[in-house]
Design a protein around this motif. Structure first.
Motif, PDB file in Angstrom:
ATOM      1  N   ASP A  75       0.858  -1.189   0.000  1.00  0.00           N
ATOM      2  CA  ASP A  75       0.000   0.000   0.000  1.00  0.00           C
ATOM      3  C   ASP A  75       0.894   1.238   0.000  1.00  0.00           C
ATOM      4  OD1 ASP A  75      -1.776   2.049   0.433  1.00  0.00           O
ATOM      5  OD2 ASP A  75      -3.015   0.916   1.840  1.00  0.00           O
ATOM      6  N   VAL A  76       1.165   1.728  -1.185  1.00  0.00           N
ATOM      7  CA  VAL A  76       2.099   2.842  -1.325  1.00  0.00           C
ATOM      8  C   VAL A  76       1.588   4.097  -0.631  1.00  0.00           C
ATOM      9  CG1 VAL A  76       3.253   4.362  -2.977  1.00  0.00           C
ATOM     10  CG2 VAL A  76       3.015   1.925  -3.486  1.00  0.00           C
ATOM     11  N   ALA A  77       0.330   4.406  -0.842  1.00  0.00           N
ATOM     12  CA  ALA A  77      -0.225   5.628  -0.252  1.00  0.00           C
ATOM     13  C   ALA A  77      -0.125   5.598   1.271  1.00  0.00           C
ATOM     14  CB  ALA A  77      -1.666   5.811  -0.695  1.00  0.00           C
ATOM     15  N   ARG A  78      -0.423   4.438   1.875  1.00  0.00           N
ATOM     16  CA  ARG A  78      -0.357   4.350   3.330  1.00  0.00           C
ATOM     17  C   ARG A  78       1.067   4.504   3.825  1.00  0.00           C
ATOM     18  NH1 ARG A  78       0.848   0.514   6.878  1.00  0.00           N
ATOM     19  NH2 ARG A  78       1.042  -1.069   5.247  1.00  0.00           N
ATOM     20  N   ARG A  79       2.022   3.854   3.145  1.00  0.00           N
ATOM     21  CA  ARG A  79       3.424   3.947   3.567  1.00  0.00           C
ATOM     22  C   ARG A  79       3.922   5.400   3.496  1.00  0.00           C
ATOM     23  NH1 ARG A  79       6.802  -0.488   2.880  1.00  0.00           N
ATOM     24  NH2 ARG A  79       8.478   0.981   3.344  1.00  0.00           N
ATOM     25  N   LEU A  80       3.551   6.098   2.428  1.00  0.00           N
ATOM     26  CA  LEU A  80       3.974   7.485   2.314  1.00  0.00           C
ATOM     27  C   LEU A  80       3.313   8.352   3.377  1.00  0.00           C
ATOM     28  CD1 LEU A  80       3.975   7.997  -1.563  1.00  0.00           C
ATOM     29  CD2 LEU A  80       5.963   7.991  -0.067  1.00  0.00           C
ATOM     30  N   ALA A  81       2.042   8.092   3.663  1.00  0.00           N
ATOM     31  CA  ALA A  81       1.338   8.867   4.684  1.00  0.00           C
ATOM     32  C   ALA A  81       1.965   8.648   6.051  1.00  0.00           C
ATOM     33  CB  ALA A  81      -0.137   8.496   4.694  1.00  0.00           C
ATOM     34  N   GLU A  82       2.331   7.404   6.355  1.00  0.00           N
ATOM     35  CA  GLU A  82       2.964   7.111   7.643  1.00  0.00           C
ATOM     36  C   GLU A  82       4.298   7.843   7.759  1.00  0.00           C
ATOM     37  OE1 GLU A  82       3.252   2.907   7.657  1.00  0.00           O
ATOM     38  OE2 GLU A  82       1.190   2.581   8.353  1.00  0.00           O
ATOM     39  N   ARG A  83       5.038   7.840   6.660  1.00  0.00           N
ATOM     40  CA  ARG A  83       6.336   8.515   6.706  1.00  0.00           C
ATOM     41  C   ARG A  83       6.150  10.025   6.876  1.00  0.00           C
ATOM     42  NH1 ARG A  83      10.425   7.611   1.809  1.00  0.00           N
ATOM     43  NH2 ARG A  83       9.126   9.224   0.855  1.00  0.00           N
ATOM     44  N   ASP A  84       5.157  10.582   6.190  1.00  0.00           N
ATOM     45  CA  ASP A  84       4.870  12.008   6.344  1.00  0.00           C
ATOM     46  C   ASP A  84       4.514  12.348   7.783  1.00  0.00           C
ATOM     47  OD1 ASP A  84       5.360  12.419   3.721  1.00  0.00           O
ATOM     48  OD2 ASP A  84       3.294  12.841   3.131  1.00  0.00           O
ATOM     49  N   ALA A  85       3.676  11.502   8.386  1.00  0.00           N
ATOM     50  CA  ALA A  85       3.215  11.772   9.741  1.00  0.00           C
ATOM     51  C   ALA A  85       4.352  11.702  10.748  1.00  0.00           C
ATOM     52  CB  ALA A  85       2.119  10.789  10.122  1.00  0.00           C
ATOM     53  N   ALA A  86       5.343  10.831  10.497  1.00  0.00           N
ATOM     54  CA  ALA A  86       6.452  10.659  11.436  1.00  0.00           C
ATOM     55  C   ALA A  86       7.515  11.742  11.290  1.00  0.00           C
ATOM     56  CB  ALA A  86       7.094   9.288  11.246  1.00  0.00           C
ATOM     57  N   ALA A  87       7.487  12.452  10.172  1.00  0.00           N
ATOM     58  CA  ALA A  87       8.554  13.414   9.898  1.00  0.00           C
ATOM     59  C   ALA A  87       8.257  14.759  10.534  1.00  0.00           C
ATOM     60  CB  ALA A  87       8.716  13.598   8.386  1.00  0.00           C
ATOM     61  N   PRO A  88       9.259  15.398  11.165  1.00  0.00           N
ATOM     62  CA  PRO A  88       9.063  16.764  11.652  1.00  0.00           C
ATOM     63  C   PRO A  88       8.895  17.715  10.481  1.00  0.00           C
ATOM     64  CG  PRO A  88      11.376  16.149  11.791  1.00  0.00           C
ATOM     65  CD  PRO A  88      10.630  14.903  11.374  1.00  0.00           C
ATOM     66  N   ARG A  89       8.114  18.732  10.674  1.00  0.00           N
ATOM     67  CA  ARG A  89       7.844  19.680   9.597  1.00  0.00           C
ATOM     68  C   ARG A  89       8.852  20.815   9.613  1.00  0.00           C
ATOM     69  NH1 ARG A  89       4.964  17.381   5.699  1.00  0.00           N
ATOM     70  NH2 ARG A  89       3.469  15.968   6.656  1.00  0.00           N
ATOM     71  N   ARG A  90       9.427  21.087   8.482  1.00  0.00           N
ATOM     72  CA  ARG A  90      10.340  22.217   8.377  1.00  0.00           C
ATOM     73  C   ARG A  90       9.546  23.510   8.327  1.00  0.00           C
ATOM     74  NH1 ARG A  90      15.287  20.128   7.025  1.00  0.00           N
ATOM     75  NH2 ARG A  90      15.278  18.163   5.899  1.00  0.00           N
ATOM     76  N   ARG A  91      10.227  24.565   8.707  1.00  0.00           N
ATOM     77  CA  ARG A  91       9.628  25.895   8.617  1.00  0.00           C
ATOM     78  C   ARG A  91       9.294  26.214   7.170  1.00  0.00           C
ATOM     79  NH1 ARG A  91      13.706  29.209  10.905  1.00  0.00           N
ATOM     80  NH2 ARG A  91      14.834  28.773   8.998  1.00  0.00           N
ATOM     81  N   GLY A  92      10.161  25.787   6.259  1.00  0.00           N
ATOM     82  CA  GLY A  92       9.922  25.997   4.843  1.00  0.00           C
ATOM     83  C   GLY A  92      10.122  27.442   4.423  1.00  0.00           C
ATOM     84  N   ILE A  93       9.893  27.704   3.171  1.00  0.00           N
ATOM     85  CA  ILE A  93      10.014  29.041   2.619  1.00  0.00           C
ATOM     86  C   ILE A  93       8.762  29.339   1.815  1.00  0.00           C
ATOM     87  CG2 ILE A  93      12.536  29.036   2.513  1.00  0.00           C
ATOM     88  CD1 ILE A  93      12.291  28.273  -0.442  1.00  0.00           C
ATOM     89  N   PRO A  94       8.400  30.600   1.676  1.00  0.00           N
ATOM     90  CA  PRO A  94       7.228  30.931   0.849  1.00  0.00           C
ATOM     91  C   PRO A  94       7.498  30.578  -0.612  1.00  0.00           C
ATOM     92  CG  PRO A  94       7.883  32.784   2.241  1.00  0.00           C
ATOM     93  CD  PRO A  94       8.985  31.778   2.320  1.00  0.00           C
ATOM     94  N   THR A  95       6.552  29.937  -1.240  1.00  0.00           N
ATOM     95  CA  THR A  95       6.667  29.604  -2.660  1.00  0.00           C
ATOM     96  C   THR A  95       5.367  29.976  -3.357  1.00  0.00           C
ATOM     97  OG1 THR A  95       5.873  27.343  -2.301  1.00  0.00           O
ATOM     98  CG2 THR A  95       8.255  27.696  -2.237  1.00  0.00           C
ATOM     99  N   PRO A  96       5.419  30.275  -4.652  1.00  0.00           N
ATOM    100  CA  PRO A  96       4.171  30.566  -5.370  1.00  0.00           C
ATOM    101  C   PRO A  96       3.243  29.360  -5.325  1.00  0.00           C
ATOM    102  CG  PRO A  96       6.102  31.146  -6.688  1.00  0.00           C
ATOM    103  CD  PRO A  96       6.605  30.361  -5.518  1.00  0.00           C
ATOM    104  N   PRO A  97       1.944  29.578  -5.265  1.00  0.00           N
ATOM    105  CA  PRO A  97       1.019  28.443  -5.231  1.00  0.00           C
ATOM    106  C   PRO A  97       1.054  27.675  -6.542  1.00  0.00           C
ATOM    107  CG  PRO A  97      -0.177  30.503  -5.518  1.00  0.00           C
ATOM    108  CD  PRO A  97       1.243  30.867  -5.231  1.00  0.00           C
TER     109      PRO A  97
END
Length: 827
Positions: free
Chosen positions: A720-742
């Motif tokens: 289940d690719v979608a589930r594996r990616l979602a789990e990895r996303d949930a476990a990862a800390p979120r970066r502050r990031g930078i503003p980008t165009p939508p």
């Protein structure tokens, strides 16, 4: 100017007429600069000592120089900052006997009379007073009194540094807001502007706290240069001014023996940048020390995923801390190959090899900017010392990393300044030296030429969704005014320069030509729109003859606006924008008649592609090969190629694009380019052939057998690719990031293809982006007949040729629904 002192008591070495002696010193031939400032301070010491002796000062009193006078750095029109220090009761007439002769001489005096306890109390309440006392120096009277005060003030400063340094930093920010950045102003304030002499004093105060010290290389020379210019300004104007006004610059340059005012400004700008960069580095060090002392170690703000092994499973480091590599109390989080985050800065990974990786400076810079970080001073120094020059032409990765750096927008600026401070920019772009710190004597321009170029790229980063080639827009923005470093028309000179620079960067001939057109004609659109009759057909022809294609017109329109916005508020207005938009719209309508209908015919499949298609048709499963890029694409000096070619043939089925893209995302493979086409090699039904250019996020490619196995599992539903990616996303800390165009998701006009509906997607690249697009298309129930996916720096430009179940184009309403679904998936 007469002194009230008695001529019979000139002091130990002091003159009877201090004003005349001062004038002789300032006009006499011989050494100026620091030597003259020291001599001026010494003569003033003698004069005040003589006044002190003649005033009949009792024991337990002392004259103390503070501030700039305390540092022995008196400029011709500097104030005399003096403290009369005393113990016990003091004759009220004594200060008058000291100060009146100074006032009568015409010297500016800033004075105070205090006991040691009072001086200490004032320093505790007034930061500026405390800073002045840090430079306290004995002039006359009881030296023990001065020494005790110095010791007490320094001890208080160090003990209260955690409270006082943030206050000092705030003062610096307020000054920068009021006076701007010295290195970009046509009439800079040499003392108060950011990068000026006041910042030098702040750096000395930080060093006195023992918490941090500034990078000293070049700092003393920069401070001396600014002080020398200030001296010359005082002598030229006869006033205690700190503002280097335009009308005074030629005379100041002449007095300093400098060629002309432009050369003077370049020297001032270079010195100011050295001071400003040293201040930025030092304040970051202070932040780290204070955070550690308070027990609030700064938590890095991360947006991406934890580091994982090549097969999508988290490595041991990732399991320990969501991607953090622990080294005692220090956390290091991976950003790119050879680059990690530590203490809020981008630093080199332990295994990085700068001497063997000439792309590393750009990779570090791009990773830092895209994550909203700075590059540590030690890292920049090491890169400058150890990295060898890039080969010519540049490897593909170097060009991509430069575009990624520029595409970060505002976050690019501090990173660019760090590279500039250590000479890495001119090493990458030798032509940059001619525009570096070059002033623009035009009231419309806010910046020096080099900063204007970077600011234009920052503005262009917000416009990358408007164009099909964001990489060319960003590079053209960076290079469009390089010709200002040469004689003649800067657009004509710039065209010649950019052809050479773009070829050295490794752009293909067509892209080189586009960049040359953009640089040569970066003023054409706005000049034509504002100076020619918009209804005259010749006006439109003047533009179409230059750009020749719609994509180039898009680029020129975006570059025009970015250039104007980076120039200053007077260069762009609603009126100008409306004129430019009107002309661009008419030119686009003219060019649209020449636009090709549909994609270019696909090239015949290669033998390897046919082999894989036949294998997939016969087995009913995926057939895959991982091919290294051609040696010609690799760096001849030994660097790794940017990625590998992955060929995949799979019998057509619903959900294919999203599934395959998801498996690649699980394996940490970033898609740089992709193509999808349909074949029927043995007449048994369609086979989709996907051709990918992929690169491992952290340099480690998966084994082909493991990748093939995961593809099979994903296609048969056991993974289940979608589930594996979602789990990895949930476990990862979120970066502050930078503003980008939508993201922009648009349906192309029907002229784009007669047999399919073309959906165009322009967005900021992110892990799993193509997977999300593919799932949205699969969920919408449309077929992807062909696809063209490109990653250009940090931006993706994708085109999907869609059909309905019957194999025909989508209706307008249906196409709108599909676009909305993809837009929602991108969030």
């Amino acid at each position: 100017m007469a002194s009230h002192t008695d001529d019979s008591h000139p002091g130990p070495a002091g003159p009877a007429d201090p004003a005349a002696a001062r004038a002789r010193l300032l006009t006499a031939p011989g050494p100026g600069g620091r030597a003259r400032r020291a001599e001026l301070s010494a003569r003033t010491d003698d004069w005040l000592a003589a006044l002190f002796a003649s005033a009949g000062a009792p024991a337990g009193t002392a004259v103390v120089a503070v501030g700039g006078y305390g540092r022995g750095e008196l400029s011709p029109r500097s104030d005399l900052d003096v403290l009369l220090l005393h113990e016990g009761r003091l004759d009220p007439a004594l200060p008058e006997r000291l100060w009146y002769p100074v006032w009568d001489s015409g010297a500016a005096l800033d004075h105070a009379v205090r006991t040691p306890a009072e001086a200490r109390a004032v320093a505790a309440a007034d930061l500026k007073a405390q800073l002045g006392l840090l430079d306290a120096r004995h002039v006359a009277g009881d030296p023990a009194l001065t020494a005790a005060l110095r010791s007490t003030v320094l001890a208080d400063w160090r003990a209260g540094a955690a409270r006082r340094l943030p206050e000092l930093r705030e003062l610096g920010r307020e000054r920068a807001e009021r006076h701007g950045e010295l290195s970009f102003l046509l009439e800079p304030d040499l003392k108060e502007a950011k990068g000026g002499l006041r910042d030098v004093v702040a750096l000395d105060a930080i060093a006195a706290s023992w918490l941090a010290d500034a990078p000293r290389e070049g700092l003393d020379a920069a401070a001396l240069r600014l002080a020398d210019v200030r001296d010359a300004l005082h002598l030229v104007t006869g006033r205690a001014t700190e503002r280097l006004a335009l009308q005074d610059q030629d005379q100041v340059a002449e007095r300093l023996g400098v060629l002309d005012a432009d050369t003077l400004l370049r020297q001032v700008y270079e010195a100011a940048r050295t001071v400003a960069y040293a201040a930025d580095v030092t304040w970051r060090s202070v932040d780290r020390v204070l955070a550690a002392r308070s027990g609030r170690a700064r938590r890095p703000h991360l947006r991406g995923f934890p580091f994982a092994g090549p097969f999508g499973g988290a490595s041991g480091a990732a399991r320990r801390g969501a991607g953090a590599v622990s080294r005692g109390a220090v956390e290091r989080r991976p950003l790119a190959e050879g680059v990690v985050e530590q203490d809020g800065e981008a630093v080199l990974a332990q295994g990085a090899r700068p001497a063997a990786d000439p792309v590393l400076p750009l990779r570090v810079a791009a990773a830092a900017a895209q994550n909203g970080l700075t590059v540590s001073h030690a890292t920049v120094r090491r890169l400058a010392a150890e990295c060898r020059p890039l080969p010519v032409p540049w490897p593909d990765e170097a060009r991509e990393q430069l575009v990624t750096l520029l595409g970060a927008g505002e976050a690019c600026l501090p990173v660019w300044e760090a590279l500039e401070a250590e000479g890495l920019i001119t090493r990458l772009l030798p032509d940059w030296e001619r525009v570096r710190c070059r002033p623009q004597r035009n009231a419309v321009h806010r910046w020096t030429v080099d900063r204007h170029l970077v600011e234009t790229a920052v503005r262009a980063a917000a416009m990358t969704r408007r164009v099909a080639r964001p990489d060319l827009l960003l590079v053209a923005a960076l290079l469009h005014d390089l010709g200002k470093g040469w004689p003649g028309d800067h657009s004509e000179a710039g065209e010649v320069i950019v052809r050479d620079v773009a070829a050295r960067m490794g752009f293909d001939p067509e892209s080189v030509e586009t960049l040359a057109v953009l640089v040569r004609h970066h003023l054409t659109l706005v000049d034509t729109a504002t100076r020619r009759d918009p209804d005259d057909p010749a006006t439109v022809e003047a533009v179409t003859k230059v750009v020749t294609t719609l994509p180039r017109l898009e680029l020129l329109r975006a570059l025009t606006e970015a250039d104007a916005l980076a120039t200053g508020p007077a260069a762009w207005s609603g009126w100008r924008a409306s004129l430019v938009d009107g002309l661009a719209a008419r030119a686009a309508a003219r060019l649209a008649g020449d636009a090709a209908a549909g994609p270019e015919p696909a090239a015949a499949p290669t033998a390897e592609q046919e082999r894989l298609a036949v294998e997939a048709a016969r087995t009913g499963g995926p057939a895959l090969s991982l091919l290294a890029q051609a040696e010609a694409e690799a760096d001849t000096a030994g660097t790794e190629p940017m990625g590998v070619r992955l060929l995949l043939a799979v019998p057509d089925r619903p959900g294919l694009l999203g599934t395959v893209a998801g498996v690649l995302a699980l394996h940490r493979l970033a898609v740089r380019a992709a193509g999808l086409r349909e074949l029927d090699p043995i007449g048994a039904g369609p086979v989709l052939l996907l051709s990918w250019t992929v690169a491992a996020e952290f340099g480690e490619l998966p084994e082909a057998a493991r990748l093939r196995a995961d593809l099979r599992r994903a296609l048969d539903g056991s993974l289940d690719v979608a589930r594996r990616l979602a789990e990895r996303d949930a476990a990862a800390p979120r970066r502050r990031g930078i503003p980008t165009p939508p993201p922009v998701v648009a349906v192309a006009p029907p002229v784009a293809s007669a047999n399919a509906t073309v959906l165009e997607v322009r967005a900021h690249d992110a892990p799993g982006l193509l997977h999300r697009i593919g799932r949205a298309l699969d969920g919408a129930g449309v077929r992807v007949r062909t696809a063209h996916v490109s990653t250009l720096g940090a931006d993706v430009v994708d085109a999907f040729y869609l059909t309905d179940a019957a194999g025909g184009p989508l209706s307008a309403a249906r196409a709108g629904e599909v676009a909305a679904a993809v837009r929602a998936a991108l969030g």
